[in-house]
Design an enzyme around this catalytic site. Structure first.
Site, PDB file in Angstrom:
ATOM      1  N   HIS A  19      -4.213 -61.567 -13.158  1.00 20.12           N
ATOM      2  CA  HIS A  19      -5.006 -61.851 -11.962  1.00 20.12           C
ATOM      3  C   HIS A  19      -6.342 -61.102 -11.974  1.00 20.12           C
ATOM      4  CE1 HIS A  19      -4.676 -64.268  -8.459  1.00 20.12           C
ATOM      5  NE2 HIS A  19      -4.319 -63.355  -7.578  1.00 20.12           N
ATOM      6  N   ASN A  66      -7.254 -61.925  -1.969  1.00 22.63           N
ATOM      7  CA  ASN A  66      -7.317 -62.947  -0.921  1.00 22.63           C
ATOM      8  C   ASN A  66      -8.345 -62.636   0.171  1.00 22.63           C
ATOM      9  OD1 ASN A  66      -5.836 -60.866   0.128  1.00 22.63           O
ATOM     10  ND2 ASN A  66      -4.257 -62.135   1.055  1.00 22.63           N
ATOM     11  N   ASP A  91      -9.162 -65.999 -12.658  1.00 23.85           N
ATOM     12  CA  ASP A  91      -8.024 -66.512 -13.417  1.00 23.85           C
ATOM     13  C   ASP A  91      -7.620 -67.895 -12.911  1.00 23.85           C
ATOM     14  OD1 ASP A  91      -7.160 -64.892 -11.035  1.00 23.85           O
ATOM     15  OD2 ASP A  91      -5.229 -65.774 -11.553  1.00 23.85           O
ATOM     16  N   ASN A 112      -6.213 -67.989  -4.019  1.00 23.46           N
ATOM     17  CA  ASN A 112      -6.532 -67.365  -2.728  1.00 23.46           C
ATOM     18  C   ASN A 112      -7.881 -66.646  -2.698  1.00 23.46           C
ATOM     19  OD1 ASN A 112      -4.254 -68.320  -1.405  1.00 23.46           O
ATOM     20  ND2 ASN A 112      -3.010 -66.609  -2.113  1.00 23.46           N
TER      21      ASN A 112
END
Length: 185
Positions: A19, A66, A91, A112
Site C-alpha cells: 500500500h 483514506n 498502488d 480509498n
C-alpha cells in the site's frame, strides 16, 4: 510548479508495504533528483527544488491513506497548484505486480486514498501513476495483503516499477503528461 504526491500510510509499521509504493517512489524520486523531503505543512512532508525552469514539489501525506485529500487539497490551494500540475502515485490491485499505468483521469476504482482525493479536489481529472500490486491469493483478505510487505519473488518487479515510475516523473518535468503516458504505458 509541479506537484508529485505519493500515497501511503505514515509510520514504520507500514514502510515498504504494498500500500506504500507511492511513498517508496517519492523517496526514489527524491534521491534521483537530489531533493530532500525536509519540510512539513498541511499534514504532509515535502521537498521542493527548481529543476530547469520548473519548480518541483515531492509530497507524502502524513494522514492515513483514506484521508489523503486532507493533506493534498490545502497544499494545492496554498501554492496555487492546478490539477494538471499534479501527479498522484499509488498502488493498484487490478494491475499485475510491477506493471505501471499512467492516466489523466479516472474513477477511484475502490482505492480509498484516491476516493479521498476525488472528494477533496471535487474532480476525477488529475494525473496519476497506478502501480500494480496484483491481487491476494484466494481467501486472503485484501486489507492484510495490501498492508503486507512484498514476497521475495515480487521484489524485482516492484523495484523495476519504482524505477520506471521515477523515470516517468523525470520525463514529466520536461514534457506534457500525455506525451509521458504515450512513452511509459
Amino acid at each position: 510548479m509541479k506537484l508529485v504526491v505519493g500515497l501511503g500510510n505514515p509510520g514504520k509499521k507500514y514502510e515498504h508495504t504494498r500500500h506504500n509504493i507511492g511513498f517508496d517512489i517519492i523517496d526514489r524520486c527524491a534521491q534521483k533528483l537530489d531533493l530532500p523531503l525536509d519540510k512539513q505543512k498541511f499534514k504532509a512532508i515535502y521537498g521542493e527544488k527548481r529543476i530547469g525552469s520548473e519548480k518541483v514539489v515531492l509530497l507524502k501525506p502524513l494522514t492515513y491513506m483514506n484521508l489523503s485529500g486532507e493533506a493534498v487539497r490545502p497544499f494545492m490551494d496554498y501554492f496555487n497548484i492546478s490539477n494538471d500540475e499534479l501527479v498522484v502515485i499509488y498502488d493498484d490491485l487490478d494491475l499485475p505486480v510491477g506493471k505501471i499505468r499512467l492516466r489523466k483521469k479516472g474513477s477511484a476504482g475502490g482505492h480509498n486514498g484516491i476516493k479521498s482525493l476525488i472528494a477533496h479536489l471535487g474532480t476525477e481529472d488529475f494525473n496519476r501513476i497506478r502501480v500494480g500490486i496484483g491481487r491476494p491469493a484466494h481467501g486472503e483478505p485484501v486489507v492484510h495483503y495490501v498492508l503486507d510487505t512484498y514476497r521475495k519473488e515480487e521484489l524485482a518487479f516492484m523495484n523495476e516499477a519504482a524505477e520506471k515510475s521515477a523515470k516517468a516523473i523525470e520525463a514529466w518535468l520536461e514534457k506534457p503528461f500525455l506525451e509521458v503516458m504515450n512513452t511509459f504505458n
